[in-house]
Design a protein around this motif. Structure first.
Motif, short mmCIF file in Angstrom:
data_model
loop_
_atom_site.label_atom_id
_atom_site.label_comp_id
_atom_site.label_asym_id
_atom_site.label_seq_id
_atom_site.Cartn_x
_atom_site.Cartn_y
_atom_site.Cartn_z
N GLU A 40 -0.11 -38.06 6.26
CA GLU A 40 -0.92 -39.24 6.57
C GLU A 40 -0.86 -40.25 5.42
N GLU A 43 2.42 -42.05 6.04
CA GLU A 43 2.27 -42.99 7.15
C GLU A 43 1.52 -44.24 6.71
N ILE A 46 3.78 -46.44 4.46
CA ILE A 46 4.74 -47.17 5.31
C ILE A 46 4.04 -48.31 6.02
N GLY A 47 2.84 -48.06 6.52
CA GLY A 47 2.08 -49.10 7.20
C GLY A 47 1.62 -50.20 6.26
N GLN A 51 6.68 -51.33 7.00
CA GLN A 51 8.05 -50.86 7.19
C GLN A 51 8.29 -50.12 8.50
N ASN A 52 7.32 -50.08 9.38
CA ASN A 52 7.54 -49.53 10.71
C ASN A 52 7.70 -50.73 11.65
N PRO A 53 8.91 -50.94 12.18
CA PRO A 53 9.15 -52.13 13.02
C PRO A 53 8.23 -52.21 14.24
N ARG A 54 7.80 -51.08 14.76
CA ARG A 54 6.92 -51.10 15.93
C ARG A 54 5.48 -51.46 15.57
N LYS A 55 5.06 -51.11 14.35
CA LYS A 55 3.65 -51.27 13.99
C LYS A 55 3.40 -52.39 12.99
N SER A 58 0.29 -51.99 9.41
CA SER A 58 -0.73 -51.26 10.17
C SER A 58 -1.80 -50.62 9.29
N HIS A 59 -1.61 -50.61 7.97
CA HIS A 59 -2.57 -49.98 7.07
C HIS A 59 -2.79 -50.89 5.86
#
Length: 111
Positions: A40, A43, A46-47, A51-55, A58-59
């Motif tokens: 977690e 994750e 990355i958020g 660096q998550n193309p879909r999200k 996000s964090h």
């Protein structure tokens, strides 16, 4: 730090009372929980970096900090569930780290 270990002991007791598994399995699952919490953290980092193309983003970095705290608490609970003398075990280990890394660095520092 006493309040910290009191809280950790209460969490460990609550988890022990909740599970009907044999002790070895309870401890093993608690150890695996450390890895889950570390995931977690990854994750959240990355958020936070988007660096998550879909999200995307996000964090937040505050959420990363909270996830790191979860890893620490989970590790402390695991130690308590393994050994009721966890505060003493941890203090002794921290003292060895201090001697090895902090005190040694002070001795090596130029004067």
């Amino acid at each position: 730090m006493n309040d910290t270990w009191t809280t950790i002991a209460r969490l460990a007791t609550r988890l022990e009372e909740h599970s009907t598994l044999p002790r070895e399995q309870r401890v093993l699952l608690q150890l695996l929980k450390i890895q889950e919490e570390a995931g977690e953290v990854a994750e959240a980092v990355i958020g936070a970096m988007g660096q998550n193309p879909r999200k995307g983003f996000s964090h937040t970095w505050e959420e990363v900090e909270a996830e790191i705290c979860d890893v620490i608490v989970t590790g402390m609970v695991a130690l308590m569930r393994m050994n009721p003398q966890a505060p003493e075990v941890f203090a002794g280990h921290l003292n060895r780290i201090r001697q090895r890394d902090v005190d040694a660095a002070t001795e090596d520092a130029p004067r």
